[in-house]
Design an enzyme around this catalytic site. Structure first.
Site, PDB file in Angstrom:
ATOM      1  CD  GLU A 130      44.042  31.063  43.477  1.00  7.34           C
ATOM      2  OE1 GLU A 130      43.911  30.391  43.971  1.00  7.34           O
ATOM      3  OE2 GLU A 130      43.385  32.098  42.936  1.00  7.34           O
ATOM      4  N   GLY A 155      39.503  56.316  21.675  1.00 10.84           N
ATOM      5  CA  GLY A 155      39.487  57.612  22.062  1.00 10.84           C
ATOM      6  C   GLY A 155      38.348  57.027  23.003  1.00 10.84           C
ATOM      7  N   GLY A 156      37.178  57.798  23.144  1.00  8.05           N
ATOM      8  CA  GLY A 156      36.184  58.264  24.174  1.00  8.05           C
ATOM      9  C   GLY A 156      35.684  57.115  24.053  1.00  8.05           C
ATOM     10  N   GLY A 201      44.312  36.284  43.845  1.00  5.70           N
ATOM     11  CA  GLY A 201      45.050  34.789  44.109  1.00  5.70           C
ATOM     12  C   GLY A 201      47.027  35.453  44.621  1.00  5.70           C
TER      13      GLY A 201
HETATM   14  C1  LIG Z   1      36.563  39.785  42.708  1.00  6.93           C
HETATM   15  C2  LIG Z   1      37.886  39.047  43.817  1.00  6.93           C
HETATM   16  C3  LIG Z   1      38.066  37.506  43.938  1.00  6.93           C
HETATM   17  C4  LIG Z   1      38.457  37.343  45.156  1.00  6.93           C
HETATM   18  N1  LIG Z   1      38.187  35.474  45.667  1.00  6.93           N
HETATM   19  C5  LIG Z   1      38.661  34.858  46.475  1.00  6.93           C
HETATM   20  C6  LIG Z   1      38.219  33.987  46.344  1.00  6.93           C
HETATM   21  O1  LIG Z   1      37.950  32.881  45.538  1.00  6.93           O
HETATM   22  N2  LIG Z   1      38.708  32.623  47.537  1.00  6.93           N
HETATM   23  C7  LIG Z   1      39.729  33.487  48.261  1.00  6.93           C
HETATM   24  O2  LIG Z   1      39.894  33.032  48.816  1.00  6.93           O
HETATM   25  N3  LIG Z   1      40.206  34.971  48.556  1.00  6.93           N
HETATM   26  C8  LIG Z   1      39.535  35.334  46.912  1.00  6.93           C
HETATM   27  N4  LIG Z   1      39.756  36.848  47.101  1.00  6.93           N
HETATM   28  C9  LIG Z   1      41.154  37.827  47.972  1.00  6.93           C
HETATM   29  C10 LIG Z   1      41.916  38.291  47.892  1.00  6.93           C
HETATM   30  O3  LIG Z   1      42.977  37.502  47.284  1.00  6.93           O
HETATM   31  C11 LIG Z   1      42.290  38.874  48.099  1.00  6.93           C
HETATM   32  O4  LIG Z   1      41.732  40.636  47.944  1.00  6.93           O
HETATM   33  C12 LIG Z   1      44.095  39.161  48.186  1.00  6.93           C
HETATM   34  O5  LIG Z   1      44.813  38.151  48.541  1.00  6.93           O
HETATM   35  C13 LIG Z   1      44.633  40.411  48.937  1.00  6.93           C
HETATM   36  O6  LIG Z   1      43.887  40.774  50.030  1.00  6.93           O
HETATM   37  P1  LIG Z   1      43.115  41.538  50.943  1.00  6.93           P
HETATM   38  O7  LIG Z   1      42.006  42.166  50.591  1.00  6.93           O
HETATM   39  O8  LIG Z   1      43.051  41.260  52.118  1.00  6.93           O
HETATM   40  O9  LIG Z   1      44.974  43.179  50.918  1.00  6.93           O
HETATM   41  P2  LIG Z   1      45.269  43.020  51.876  1.00  6.93           P
HETATM   42  O10 LIG Z   1      46.156  41.934  52.718  1.00  6.93           O
HETATM   43  O11 LIG Z   1      45.418  43.787  52.789  1.00  6.93           O
HETATM   44  O12 LIG Z   1      46.440  44.087  51.180  1.00  6.93           O
HETATM   45  C14 LIG Z   1      46.613  45.356  51.357  1.00  6.93           C
HETATM   46  C15 LIG Z   1      47.985  46.091  50.641  1.00  6.93           C
HETATM   47  O13 LIG Z   1      48.744  46.190  51.368  1.00  6.93           O
HETATM   48  C16 LIG Z   1      49.893  45.030  50.511  1.00  6.93           C
HETATM   49  N5  LIG Z   1      50.574  44.259  50.669  1.00  6.93           N
HETATM   50  C17 LIG Z   1      50.254  43.122  51.980  1.00  6.93           C
HETATM   51  N6  LIG Z   1      50.913  42.401  52.440  1.00  6.93           N
HETATM   52  C18 LIG Z   1      52.228  43.173  51.912  1.00  6.93           C
HETATM   53  C19 LIG Z   1      53.905  42.501  52.583  1.00  6.93           C
HETATM   54  N7  LIG Z   1      53.939  41.489  52.816  1.00  6.93           N
HETATM   55  N8  LIG Z   1      54.786  43.446  51.448  1.00  6.93           N
HETATM   56  C20 LIG Z   1      54.293  44.264  50.236  1.00  6.93           C
HETATM   57  N9  LIG Z   1      53.345  44.346  51.307  1.00  6.93           N
HETATM   58  C21 LIG Z   1      51.793  44.073  51.180  1.00  6.93           C
HETATM   59  C22 LIG Z   1      48.887  44.193  49.306  1.00  6.93           C
HETATM   60  O14 LIG Z   1      50.029  43.598  48.237  1.00  6.93           O
HETATM   61  C23 LIG Z   1      47.805  45.327  49.397  1.00  6.93           C
HETATM   62  O15 LIG Z   1      48.199  46.267  47.688  1.00  6.93           O
HETATM   63  C24 LIG Z   1      39.346  37.859  45.687  1.00  6.93           C
HETATM   64  C25 LIG Z   1      39.244  39.026  45.463  1.00  6.93           C
HETATM   65  C26 LIG Z   1      38.936  39.645  44.214  1.00  6.93           C
HETATM   66  C27 LIG Z   1      38.558  41.563  45.008  1.00  6.93           C
END
Ligand SMILES: Cc1cc2nc3c(=O)[nH]c(=O)nc-3n(C[C@H](O)[C@H](O)[C@H](O)COP(=O)(O)OP(=O)(O)OC[C@H]3O[C@@H](n4cnc5c(N)ncnc54)[C@H](O)[C@@H]3O)c2cc1C
Length: 382
Positions: free
Chosen positions: A245, A342-343, A366
């Protein structure tokens, strides 16, 4: 321009059929699908007829029988060239089908793969929950065995292709252990099951033609033979499949940034400021030369990673490295290219503006790039 060295003649022949298909069946309708927030389900059947969806499905289950990632990467490159993004289809063929091929029993493969290859049943993968994304071991969706079924409850969010999905591979906790990585299992849930429901098609800043859904499981009775792989081993399976992935995300990032450079070179030659083409300013030349340097490095890294993946040798930290590099480079390059518009670069009717908003997610999904750095740091002994 930047050339990849990994393709053979058969990939280039396949490229032509993909290009023709996208130009005819996707490009003219894409603006409407962006407004609708999803593509029509019929598109998947057409992709199935093209042989696209089932490329990785063994021929005895109606597929193309190739184990190579290179056809999917041709698809990804051609989508970028055409300026379209079909996240649901990509998830189905690059993520969901490989789970069934790798982990399914003979009976499960016969049950699901022919329809998945034909595009009549589309799949999504549901890991993320409202309360946990990066910390996969913290998943709270759970399933308890009851006779010949599993009673599944919980909710998922941000699921790509979730509105169009007919089958969802759901990660759920089936037992508790001190080591939270043990006790997660995979279930293939039919979206016609009682107790399954979909929430909103989430409104995103980019990738607008891809549906992204909230999914709810309210005491869904999942037949026992819908358990995919061994009970309790999902974390290991996820870690294995996330390598591909992440490579796929890196590739998508690289090809979209390459396209950004191409269209920007065209734009700055046409656009005039102070009576001369924008391309004549030294700043423009240096900015675009800098983008080219970035892209050349990205392509070399990616080709190396794709070769390793084809040989079955790409490791998790290597996939994380290429994901971090290519996604951050994509964001840098597209930002610089947008500035040179630009814009007009801020107007959605210009491709570069849509590419800018589409690019932002690649550093997040991912596994966020912070999570990738955690994996890389661990491999460095830190
Ligand atoms: C458009 C889109 C498509 C998606 N498609 C799928 C899908 O098909 N299937 C699926 O299961 N998921 C999917 N996702 C989910 C995606 O994989 C998660 O949003 C992502 O893994 C982050 O999880 P979270 O949003 O809960 O962020 P959080 O885990 O809440 O993270 C918030 C912040 O904390 C940071 N953070 C967390 N842990 C640590 C650490 N140990 N050290 C340092 N920093 C850290 C993160 O990097 C981030 O900046 C999708 C998301 C989007 C937006």
């Amino acid at each position: 321009m930047i050339q990849s060295s990994i393709y053979a003649d058969e990939h280039e022949a396949f490229r032509q059929s993909v290009r023709t298909f996208l130009d005819k069946e996707v490009v003219p309708h894409f603006p409407d699908w962006e407004v609708a927030g999803r593509v029509p389900h019929e598109l998947f059947r057409k992709l199935g007829d093209l042989g696209m969806l089932g490329l990785r499905v063994p021929s005895e289950y109606g597929g193309g029988g190739t184990d190579s990632f290179l056809y999917s990467s041709v698809w990804s490159e051609e989508c970028a060239r055409a300026g379209v993004s079909l996240g649901g289809a990509a998830t189905h063929m690059n993520l969901v089908i490989p789970y069934v091929v790798r982990l399914g029993t003979e009976e499960q493969k016969q049950r699901w793969l022919p329809d998945m290859a034909a595009g009549t049943r589309m799949g999504s993968i549901a890991m993320t929950e409202p309360g946990t994304g990066s910390d996969l071991a913290g998943i709270r969706t759970h399933a308890r065995r009851e006779g010949e079924h599993w009673r599944l409850s919980g909710s998922k969010t941000f699921i790509t292709g979730g509105i169009n999905a007919d089958l969802v591979v759901v990660v759920a906790r089936t037992s508790e252990h001190d080591n939270r990585r043990i006790g997660l299992s995979l279930f293939v849930v039919d979206t016609t099951s009682a107790g399954f429901s979909r929430g909103r098609n989430l409104e995103k800043i980019g990738l607008r033609a891809t549906d992204t859904a909230e999914l709810f499981f309210d005491d869904v009775m999942v037949p026992a033979d819908h358990l995919l792989g061994e009970e309790g081993q999902a974390f290991r399976y996820l870690a294995h499949n996330l390598v591909q992935e992440r490579l796929g995300i890196a590739l998508g990032s690289q090809v979209s940034a390459e396209k950004a450079l191409r269209i920007t070179i065209g734009y700055v030659k046409d656009r005039k400021a102070f009576g001369q083409p924008v391309s004549s300013f030294q700043n423009t030349k240096f900015e675009l030369a800098g983008c080219h340097v970035d892209l050349t490095a990205g392509r070399a890294l990616l080709d190396q990673a794709m070769r390793a993946h084809e040989a079955g040798e790409l490791t998790a930290p290597e996939a994380s490295t290429v994901k971090v590099y290519c996604t951050e480079m994509q964001n840098r390059v597209i930002d610089r290219c947008l500035q040179l518009h630009g814009g007009y670069g801020f107007m959605r009717e210009f491709a570069i503006a849509r590419m800018y908003t589409d690019a932002r997610i690649s550093r997040i999904y991912g596994g966020t790039n912070e999570v990738q750095r955690v994996i890389i740091a661990k491999s460095l002994g830190l």
